[in-house]
Design a protein around this motif. Structure first.
Motif, PDB file in Angstrom:
ATOM      1  N   THR A  27      29.048   5.540 -79.856  1.00  0.00           N
ATOM      2  CA  THR A  27      29.487   5.777 -78.488  1.00  0.00           C
ATOM      3  C   THR A  27      30.305   7.056 -78.355  1.00  0.00           C
ATOM      4  O   THR A  27      30.994   7.250 -77.376  1.00  0.00           O
ATOM      5  N   THR A  30      30.763   9.108 -75.120  1.00  0.00           N
ATOM      6  CA  THR A  30      31.441   8.568 -73.933  1.00  0.00           C
ATOM      7  C   THR A  30      32.869   8.130 -74.237  1.00  0.00           C
ATOM      8  O   THR A  30      33.502   7.502 -73.412  1.00  0.00           O
ATOM      9  N   ASP A  31      33.356   8.450 -75.417  1.00  0.00           N
ATOM     10  CA  ASP A  31      34.725   8.078 -75.778  1.00  0.00           C
ATOM     11  C   ASP A  31      35.701   9.202 -75.474  1.00  0.00           C
ATOM     12  O   ASP A  31      35.341  10.388 -75.543  1.00  0.00           O
ATOM     13  N   TRP A  52      34.950  12.916 -72.508  1.00  0.00           N
ATOM     14  CA  TRP A  52      33.579  13.299 -72.829  1.00  0.00           C
ATOM     15  C   TRP A  52      33.100  14.427 -71.934  1.00  0.00           C
ATOM     16  O   TRP A  52      32.200  15.181 -72.309  1.00  0.00           O
ATOM     17  N   LYS A  97      38.860   5.963 -77.850  1.00  0.00           N
ATOM     18  CA  LYS A  97      38.844   4.786 -76.988  1.00  0.00           C
ATOM     19  C   LYS A  97      37.711   4.919 -75.997  1.00  0.00           C
ATOM     20  O   LYS A  97      37.287   6.018 -75.656  1.00  0.00           O
ATOM     21  N   ARG A  98      37.234   3.805 -75.532  1.00  0.00           N
ATOM     22  CA  ARG A  98      36.151   3.792 -74.558  1.00  0.00           C
ATOM     23  C   ARG A  98      36.642   4.275 -73.202  1.00  0.00           C
ATOM     24  O   ARG A  98      37.816   4.180 -72.871  1.00  0.00           O
ATOM     25  N   GLY A  99      35.695   4.803 -72.429  1.00  0.00           N
ATOM     26  CA  GLY A  99      36.030   5.200 -71.071  1.00  0.00           C
ATOM     27  C   GLY A  99      36.327   6.677 -70.965  1.00  0.00           C
ATOM     28  O   GLY A  99      36.201   7.433 -71.933  1.00  0.00           O
ATOM     29  N   ASP A 100      36.748   7.098 -69.783  1.00  0.00           N
ATOM     30  CA  ASP A 100      36.967   8.518 -69.544  1.00  0.00           C
ATOM     31  C   ASP A 100      38.386   8.844 -69.100  1.00  0.00           C
ATOM     32  O   ASP A 100      38.669   9.979 -68.723  1.00  0.00           O
ATOM     33  N   TYR A 109      44.277   2.896 -78.033  1.00  0.00           N
ATOM     34  CA  TYR A 109      43.177   3.414 -78.850  1.00  0.00           C
ATOM     35  C   TYR A 109      42.690   2.361 -79.826  1.00  0.00           C
ATOM     36  O   TYR A 109      43.475   1.764 -80.558  1.00  0.00           O
ATOM     37  N   GLU A 110      41.387   2.182 -79.826  1.00  0.00           N
ATOM     38  CA  GLU A 110      40.775   1.110 -80.604  1.00  0.00           C
ATOM     39  C   GLU A 110      40.394   1.548 -82.008  1.00  0.00           C
ATOM     40  O   GLU A 110      40.302   0.719 -82.919  1.00  0.00           O
TER      41      GLU A 110
END
Length: 122
Positions: A27, A30-31, A52, A97-100, A109-110
């Motif tokens: 991903t 898009t991270d 991104w 991390k996911r998203g924008d 942060y994952e």
């Protein structure tokens, strides 16, 4: 997402280094990609972040000296560090991390890389 940071080393004050963070492909595009750092005896702190679609944010302490960028085709984020100062000495971590939405909060942060040591001598 697995992250691999590299590019740390020893630099003199006023010198430059470029850090890289390679991400697994799942991903990355898009991270949000972000660099944090942690100096000995100090809390981990935000350095710079890039979405991104290339919006960026910087800590005040590095504005005008550091540049964050990314190459989505190479799944890689970069931190160009110029005009280095001894107070930039730290372990630098990349995180995703996911998203924008850019964020300076490390709790959001994952995924984290293993860290790369930057030492700046005076």
């Amino acid at each position: 997402v697995q992250l691999q940071a590299s590019g740390g080393g020893l630099a003199q004050a006023g010198g430059s280094l470029r850090l890289s963070c390679v991400a697994s492909a799942r991903t990355f595009s898009t991270d949000v990609m972000t660099w944090f750092r942690q100096a000995p005896g100090k809390e981990r702190e935000f350095v710079a972040s890039v979405s991104w679609y290339m919006t960026t944010d910087y800590a005040d302490s590095v504005k005008g000296r550091f540049t964050i960028s990314r190459d989505n085709h190479k799944n890689t984020a970069y931190l160009q560090m110029d005009s280095l100062k001894p107070e930039d000495t730290a372990i630098y971590y990349c995180a995703a991390k996911r998203g924008d939405a850019l964020s300076s909060q490390y709790s959001e942060y994952e995924h984290w890389g293993q860290g790369t040591l930057v030492t700046v001598s005076s």
